[in-house]
Design a protein around this motif. Structure first.
Motif: not given
Length: 94
Positions: A7-9, A22-42, A44-46, A84-85
């Motif tokens: 994933m990238a910012s 479960d890539l779909s579920r995990r991607g949704f968790e990252h993009s919706s910032k459901q958990t505090d952590g590295f991806t939410a702080r930075h 990273v949702s793409k 094309d990212w």
């Protein structure tokens, strides 16, 4: 089945390498910032790269390998597969 993913910012932004069954579920968790952590702080949702494995063990081994890679190698991997990212979730990856 398991996936290793990057994933990238944004283009050339902050990266996160992960593994999931479960890539779909995990991607949704990252993009919706459901958990505090590295991806939410930075912001990273793409999803910019993913690789599928039949074995979770193989996926974990690949994730560990990629986490040791230099940033330039990860950039090259993404550029080769997704120049094309594009956010791969928008294109129905699964």
């Amino acid at each position: 089945m398991a996936y290793v993913y990057i994933m990238a910012s944004g283009r050339n932004g902050t990266f996160y390498v992960g593994v999931t069954t479960d890539l779909s579920r995990r991607g949704f968790e990252h993009s919706s910032k459901q958990t505090d952590g590295f991806t939410a702080r930075h912001g990273v949702s793409k999803l910019v790269w993913a690789e599928r494995f039949d074995s979770v063990t193989d996926a974990i081994a690949r994730e560990k390998q990629l986490k040791k890679w230099k940033r330039a190698w990860k950039l090259a991997l993404i550029e080769e597969a997704n120049p094309d990212w594009r956010d791969l979730f928008e294109f129905g990856l699964e």
